[in-house]
Scaffold this active site. Structure first.
Site, short mmCIF file in Angstrom:
data_model
loop_
_atom_site.label_atom_id
_atom_site.label_comp_id
_atom_site.label_asym_id
_atom_site.label_seq_id
_atom_site.Cartn_x
_atom_site.Cartn_y
_atom_site.Cartn_z
N GLY A 118 56.21 -85.98 -2.88
CA GLY A 118 57.40 -86.77 -3.18
C GLY A 118 58.68 -85.99 -2.95
CG HIS B 178 58.46 -85.41 2.92
ND1 HIS B 178 59.52 -84.93 2.18
CD2 HIS B 178 57.39 -84.64 2.58
CE1 HIS B 178 59.12 -83.93 1.42
NE2 HIS B 178 57.83 -83.73 1.64
CD GLN C 229 50.15 -78.05 -4.09
OE1 GLN C 229 49.31 -78.91 -3.89
NE2 GLN C 229 51.12 -77.81 -3.23
CE LYS D 75 60.14 -75.58 4.29
NZ LYS D 75 59.22 -75.91 3.22
CG ASP D 76 54.60 -76.44 3.72
OD1 ASP D 76 55.02 -75.58 2.94
OD2 ASP D 76 55.08 -77.59 3.78
CD GLN E 229 50.34 -77.53 2.66
OE1 GLN E 229 50.46 -77.24 1.48
NE2 GLN E 229 51.03 -78.51 3.21
CB SER F 291 62.43 -77.31 1.74
OG SER F 291 61.81 -77.05 0.49
CB SER F 292 61.12 -81.16 -2.04
OG SER F 292 60.46 -82.07 -1.18
O1 PAF Z 1 52.78 -79.88 1.41
C1 PAF Z 1 52.71 -80.52 0.32
O2 PAF Z 1 53.58 -81.30 -0.03
C2 PAF Z 1 51.50 -80.31 -0.58
O3 PAF Z 1 51.06 -78.99 -0.54
C3 PAF Z 1 50.35 -81.28 -0.28
C4 PAF Z 1 49.78 -81.08 1.10
C5 PAF Z 1 50.84 -82.72 -0.44
C6 PAF Z 1 49.21 -81.07 -1.29
O4 PAF Z 1 49.65 -81.24 -2.60
#
Ligand code: PAF
Length: 288
Positions: free
Chosen positions: A27, A33, A57, A151-152, A155, A187-188
């Site tokens: 969110g 996004h 996380q 950006k991540d 991940q 970024s949030s």
């Molecule tokens: O990148 C994110 O916003 C979070 O790490 C994700 C992939 C939604 C998992 O909570």
């Protein structure tokens, strides 16, 4: 657009469709996004976004409690992009009991860089993404796509490895980082920055670009000079009042330090960085 909060309602909403294209988020949505949603839209017959701030996380000292929660504004933005279904479960819905089963990503990928500075982070991410995939894709019969932002960077690599090693029937798609006009990666967490910090924040991306230039100039000398170049980049930021966790040159394939052969192969490097500005931790990267 359907906004659903339970697994049963999600399944009912997705029942008529074969091929969901999925964008997992926490969110507090910004244009980065929304670009993931735009990327997802042509990939399936229904576009699904999840909004869930995943406690697993976050370390106890991190910003789980203060992470911005803006569900209504997020849903308005998603509706404007033509998203079909928003899955916004409560913690009780997604984790009705403490999540004892976890996905443990491989140490050599997940305990370096972000994983070194945020122990357990990738266990939390992998676990929730595995669970969200089960929720969204369980009834699918056609192709299943999931879109993650570059950006991540680490991940996205962890998720790709998870999909590969568990033979999940999901195709991971990476979308380019979206930036503000001055070059700051969206970024949030940018919303935490004061006006003065916001003006300064672009310096992380500038330091990474300078490091990338130095790495390319070092060519086959990169393995010998890498540590010195990284130290100089971190000191430049520290001199401006930042607290850098790492600024580093890695090879794209596995995020390990590059060899001389990597350093002279086109499109094989990535520079990545994480640094704290005031109370806000920012990350960024560039493929070189
Ligand atoms: O990148 C994110 O916003 C979070 O790490 C994700 C992939 C939604 C998992 O909570």
């Amino acid at each position: 657009m359907h906004i659903v909060h339970t697994l049963n309602d999600l399944r009912a909403a997705l029942q008529p469709f074969d091929a969901p294209a999925f964008v997992p988020t926490m969110g507090s949505l910004h244009n980065g996004h929304l670009d993931l949603v735009r990327t997802a839209k042509p990939l399936g017959d229904v576009t699904v976004a999840s909004i869930f701030v995943n406690r697993l996380q976050f370390a106890p000292h991190e910003d789980f409690d203060t992470y911005p929660r803006t569900l209504q504004a997020d849903c308005d933005k998603l509706a404007a992009e033509g998203c079909d279904v928003v899955f916004a479960p409560s913690e009780k819905e997604l984790y009705p009991e403490p999540q004892g089963f976890k996905v443990q990503p491989p140490t050599e990928l997940a305990d370096i860089l972000e994983g070194h500075f945020r122990p357990g982070f990738f266990v939390g991410v992998s676990t929730v993404v595995m669970k969200l995939f089960q929720c969204v894709f369980a009834q699918a019969k056609g192709p299943r796509y999931a879109v993650f932002g570059k950006k991540d960077y680490q991940q996205q690599m962890v998720i790709r490895r998870m999909v590969q090693q568990f033979a999940l029937p999901v195709t991971v798609v990476g979308a380019e980082t979206q930036r503000a006009p001055d070059g700051l990666a969206l970024s949030s967490r940018n919303s935490y920055l004061s006006e003065a910090e916001r003006a300064e924040a672009v310096q992380l991306s500038l330091a990474l670009r300078a490091l990338a230039r130095d790495a390319l100039a070092a060519a086959e000398g990169l393995p010998a000079h890498r540590a010195g170049l990284e130290e100089r980049a971190m000191q430049a930021l520290a001199g401006r009042g930042w607290k850098p966790d790492y600024l580093t040159v890695r090879r794209r394939v596995d995020l390990q330090p590059p060899t001389a052969a990597d350093a002279t192969t086109a499109q094989s490097l990535v520079v990545l960085g994480a640094a704290r500005l005031g109370h806000t931790r920012l990350i960024d990267n560039f493929e070189v």
